[in-house]
Design an enzyme around this catalytic site. Structure first.
Site, PDB file in Angstrom:
ATOM      1  N   ASP A  25       2.311  -4.621  -7.800  1.00 50.50           N
ATOM      2  CA  ASP A  25       1.844  -3.359  -7.064  1.00 50.50           C
ATOM      3  C   ASP A  25       2.538  -2.239  -7.887  1.00 50.50           C
ATOM      4  O   ASP A  25       2.013  -1.208  -7.532  1.00 50.50           O
ATOM      5  CB  ASP A  25       2.491  -3.339  -5.710  1.00 50.50           C
ATOM      6  CG  ASP A  25       4.204  -3.481  -5.662  1.00 50.50           C
ATOM      7  OD1 ASP A  25       4.411  -4.423  -6.022  1.00 50.50           O
ATOM      8  OD2 ASP A  25       4.742  -2.757  -4.914  1.00 50.50           O
TER       9      ASP A  25
ATOM     10  N   ARG B   7       1.859  14.372  -8.637  1.00 48.66           N
ATOM     11  CA  ARG B   7       1.524  13.154  -9.764  1.00 48.66           C
ATOM     12  C   ARG B   7       0.080  13.266 -10.141  1.00 48.66           C
ATOM     13  O   ARG B   7      -0.563  13.556  -9.232  1.00 48.66           O
ATOM     14  CB  ARG B   7       2.161  11.898  -9.465  1.00 48.66           C
ATOM     15  CG  ARG B   7       3.503  11.965  -9.131  1.00 48.66           C
ATOM     16  CD  ARG B   7       4.019  10.508  -9.085  1.00 48.66           C
ATOM     17  NE  ARG B   7       3.367   9.627  -8.198  1.00 48.66           N
ATOM     18  CZ  ARG B   7       3.451   8.550  -7.777  1.00 48.66           C
ATOM     19  NH1 ARG B   7       4.088   7.660  -8.619  1.00 48.66           N
ATOM     20  NH2 ARG B   7       2.925   8.179  -6.810  1.00 48.66           N
TER      21      ARG B   7
ATOM     22  N   GLY C 223       0.718  -1.211   0.091  1.00 43.28           N
ATOM     23  CA  GLY C 223       0.043   0.266  -0.070  1.00 43.28           C
ATOM     24  C   GLY C 223       0.839   1.139  -0.052  1.00 43.28           C
ATOM     25  O   GLY C 223       1.934   1.192  -0.168  1.00 43.28           O
TER      26      GLY C 223
END
Length: 425
Positions: free
Chosen positions: A276, A215, A141
């Protein structure tokens, strides 16, 4: 819509994780107050919080979570003087629809560094897992990223170091200019705050400066976002998207294969092809130890920690078989100016033959194709090139170059014949 996130090396709950740049100060006048106002920089988290369950526990401490997709988590502001180091003019003006002069304001600096929340934001840490170097790594995460909301922005990256932030900023903008699907970077803020990093994972921890990158992407969901739910047996949550799973799976596989073929066409190696780090929307994200090939080498590995070459540039397309190879062939045919679909088998051989010559001679990947596109028929026929076309000098040193160039010229000649027939009606 674009989503924004904020990077911070302090762990959030159980989670780890060339466009023009404008730096000149321009006087602010009243004529563009609308696009110049920071009031336009708003986000909303409502779609995310309505659609997906949130962690029942609040707080910024590390923990394992279940039955949720996001955890609420506030960014930790940089604790030392900060400087706006760079901005992308195209992102600011074309995506965020702001006047570039807004980047000279203190409010902008506070927003994009994570010191102040953008209006409407409920900062979230995204829960996902991933296979890393072939092994399931469990729940991972966001460790230094905060999902700020949907732009009505994915915003900044919280605590990262300057070198990795510069890489992220420059490469995402370069990939955009190259026509490769990618996240975008709006701004780069650097700080005097000390961050300690073991850059080469060899026990040599050094002091570096902290940084923040703003971003943006249409979504930050990853393949690992679904994997963690599957591994946890949270199938009801997995199915809550309401789409046909077989169709969704097929689309993700196809578009990911096409993205990797695009990477190969520009000589890009991601470096960490873990689940991921792969977007569900098949855009390039998470610019870590990436690299662009110089001399053509299918075993090129930009990641110094990838001792076995698992994610070499050659291996990136493994597992996608025909989907990857078909798109790869289309892109490389375009690079060589091979039109039509009547000679697919020969075209594939011609491409493979060229790449083998390039590998044997260490020819520059980008400049070989660039200089081939500018070479004359006579130069190719006789293997004699101007001194400045150094990549072709390397390539033509191979004893089989004349065989390849003869096949190439014959193929181009057949293309011209077909085009003339078509033009004649």
């Amino acid at each position: 819509d674009r989503l924004g996130s904020c990077h911070d090396d302090k762990k959030t709950p159980s989670h780890r994780d060339h466009t023009d740049c404008e730096t000149t100060k321009v006087p602010i006048n009243a004529s563009s107050l609308s696009r110049l106002s920071m009031d336009r920089m708003k986000v909303s988290s409502q779609k995310l919080t309505d659609a997906f369950p949130l962690d029942a526990v609040d707080g910024d401490h590390v923990r394992t979570v279940r039955d949720c997709v996001f955890s609420r988590c506030l960014p930790t502001p940089l604790g030392a003087p900060i400087t706006l180091a760079a901005v992308s003019k195209s992102v600011i003006e074309d995506i965020l629809d702001l006047d570039i002069r807004v980047t000279q304001t203190d409010d902008f600096l506070q927003y994009v560094s994570g010191a102040q929340l953008i209006p409407g934001s409920i900062p979230l840490a995204h829960r996902y897992g991933g296979h890393q170097f072939g092994y399931w790594s469990g729940q991972l995460g966001d460790g230094r990223a905060h999902l700020l909301g949907q732009y009505t922005n994915r915003s900044g990256d919280g605590r990262a170091v300057v070198r990795s932030s510069v890489r992220e900023f420059l490469c995402s903008e370069a990939m955009q200019a190259l026509g490769v699907a990618t996240s975008r970077a709006a701004s780069l803020v650097v700080s005097e705050e000390v961050v300690w990093r073991d850059q080469f994972y060899n026990g040599n921890v050094k002091k570096e400066r902290g940084a923040v990158v703003l971003r943006l992407a249409r979504s930050w969901f990853r393949i690992g976002s679904l994997e963690v739910l599957t591994r946890g047996g949270e199938l009801d949550l997995l199915r809550s998207g309401g789409c046909e799973l077989a169709v969704f799976y097929s689309t993700v596989v196809k578009e990911t294969a096409h993205l990797i073929a695009q990477w190969m066409a520009v000589g890009f190696a991601h470096g960490v092809c873990n689940t991921d780090n792969f977007s569900l929307l098949s855009i390039t994200i998470d610019y870590g130890p990436f690299g662009f090939m110089e001399a053509y080498d299918p075993n090129f590995v930009p990641n110094t920690s990838d001792d076995e070459g698992r994610y070499s540039i050659r291996a990136q397309g493994n597992g996608y078989a025909g989907l990857y190879q078909t798109r790869f062939r289309q892109l490389f045919k375009a690079k060589l100016g091979l039109l039509g679909e009547e000679e697919e088998e020969q075209d594939e051989y011609l491409i493979a033959f060229l790449l083998e010559l390039m590998e044997d001679t260490g020819s520059d990947f980008t400049m070989t194709f660039r200089q081939l596109s500018e070479a004359s028929e006579q130069q190719l026929k006789h293997g004699v090139f101007p001194q400045e076309t150094w990549a072709l000098h390397d390539l033509s040193s191979h004893k089989l170059f004349s065989d390849w160039s003869r096949m190439y010229l014959l193929r181009l000649g057949r293309k011209v014949t077909v085009m003339r027939i078509d033009d004649g009606g």
